[in-house]
Design a protein around this motif. Sequence first.
Motif, mmCIF file in Angstrom:
data_model
loop_
_atom_site.group_PDB
_atom_site.id
_atom_site.type_symbol
_atom_site.label_atom_id
_atom_site.label_comp_id
_atom_site.label_asym_id
_atom_site.label_seq_id
_atom_site.Cartn_x
_atom_site.Cartn_y
_atom_site.Cartn_z
ATOM 1 N N LYS A 182 -14.333 -30.384 73.387
ATOM 2 C CA LYS A 182 -12.876 -30.252 73.332
ATOM 3 C C LYS A 182 -12.426 -28.825 73.625
ATOM 4 C CE LYS A 182 -12.088 -34.010 70.104
ATOM 5 N NZ LYS A 182 -11.610 -34.388 68.767
ATOM 6 N N SER A 183 -13.273 -27.849 73.296
ATOM 7 C CA SER A 183 -12.935 -26.447 73.520
ATOM 8 C C SER A 183 -12.970 -26.074 74.998
ATOM 9 C CB SER A 183 -13.926 -25.550 72.759
ATOM 10 O OG SER A 183 -15.230 -25.703 73.307
ATOM 11 N N GLY A 184 -13.474 -26.992 75.833
ATOM 12 C CA GLY A 184 -13.600 -26.711 77.259
ATOM 13 C C GLY A 184 -14.999 -26.268 77.647
ATOM 14 N N GLU A 185 -15.816 -25.929 76.661
ATOM 15 C CA GLU A 185 -17.186 -25.526 76.932
ATOM 16 C C GLU A 185 -18.037 -26.753 77.243
ATOM 17 O OE1 GLU A 185 -18.496 -23.315 73.550
ATOM 18 O OE2 GLU A 185 -17.116 -21.673 73.915
ATOM 19 N N VAL A 186 -19.219 -26.493 77.761
ATOM 20 C CA VAL A 186 -20.130 -27.569 78.108
ATOM 21 C C VAL A 186 -21.396 -27.436 77.271
ATOM 22 C CG1 VAL A 186 -21.511 -28.588 79.953
ATOM 23 C CG2 VAL A 186 -19.262 -27.672 80.461
ATOM 24 N N CYS A 187 -21.875 -28.548 76.760
ATOM 25 C CA CYS A 187 -23.109 -28.612 75.986
ATOM 26 C C CYS A 187 -24.058 -29.536 76.751
ATOM 27 C CB CYS A 187 -22.807 -29.176 74.599
ATOM 28 S SG CYS A 187 -24.246 -29.393 73.562
ATOM 29 N N TYR A 188 -25.337 -29.236 76.681
ATOM 30 C CA TYR A 188 -26.310 -30.071 77.372
ATOM 31 C C TYR A 188 -27.227 -30.744 76.360
ATOM 32 C CZ TYR A 188 -24.675 -27.614 81.460
ATOM 33 O OH TYR A 188 -23.877 -27.092 82.442
ATOM 34 N N ASP A 189 -27.327 -32.046 76.455
ATOM 35 C CA ASP A 189 -28.205 -32.825 75.601
ATOM 36 C C ASP A 189 -29.473 -33.093 76.411
ATOM 37 O OD1 ASP A 189 -29.265 -34.486 73.626
ATOM 38 O OD2 ASP A 189 -28.264 -36.259 74.433
ATOM 39 N N ILE A 190 -30.562 -32.526 75.954
ATOM 40 C CA ILE A 190 -31.816 -32.662 76.679
ATOM 41 C C ILE A 190 -32.669 -33.699 75.976
ATOM 42 C CG2 ILE A 190 -33.887 -31.454 77.425
ATOM 43 C CD1 ILE A 190 -32.153 -28.879 77.299
ATOM 44 N N GLN A 191 -33.016 -34.715 76.696
ATOM 45 C CA GLN A 191 -33.855 -35.764 76.143
ATOM 46 C C GLN A 191 -35.210 -35.689 76.830
ATOM 47 O OE1 GLN A 191 -31.703 -39.433 76.509
ATOM 48 N NE2 GLN A 191 -30.062 -38.730 75.188
#
Length: 118
Positions: A7-16
């Motif tokens: 929501k903050s505009g940042e990007v998070c990466y989920d690594i599986q």
Amino acid sequence: MREIKLKSGEVCYDIQDKQGFLQFFPSGIFENSNCIKRGEINTVAETDSRLMLFKELKKSILKNSMKINRGISTYVGKSIIENKEKYRIPYGSPASPPEEDFDISDLVWQEKGRKKKD
């Protein structure tokens, strides 16, 4: 890997990855403050190559830092110790009470390893 837009505009990466991963969060200075943001390195790797990478990165970081015994395993670099009067190392965020900061006022940088011969 899956990209998640916050929501903050940042990007998070989920690594599986079934073989584990290495997490590295570099330290730095909180924006518009004199407070040090603690970094972190950890892994749940299972393969020899990933464990080796973790160990080498950790060794490099520890070579250029000094442990401060304040409950949590925390290491501080030479530049912070040499400029300790300029910075705070808050236990939480810059809004944390200064009396709860990590106190490094008594620390003196100690060189590691063998000294070079002249």
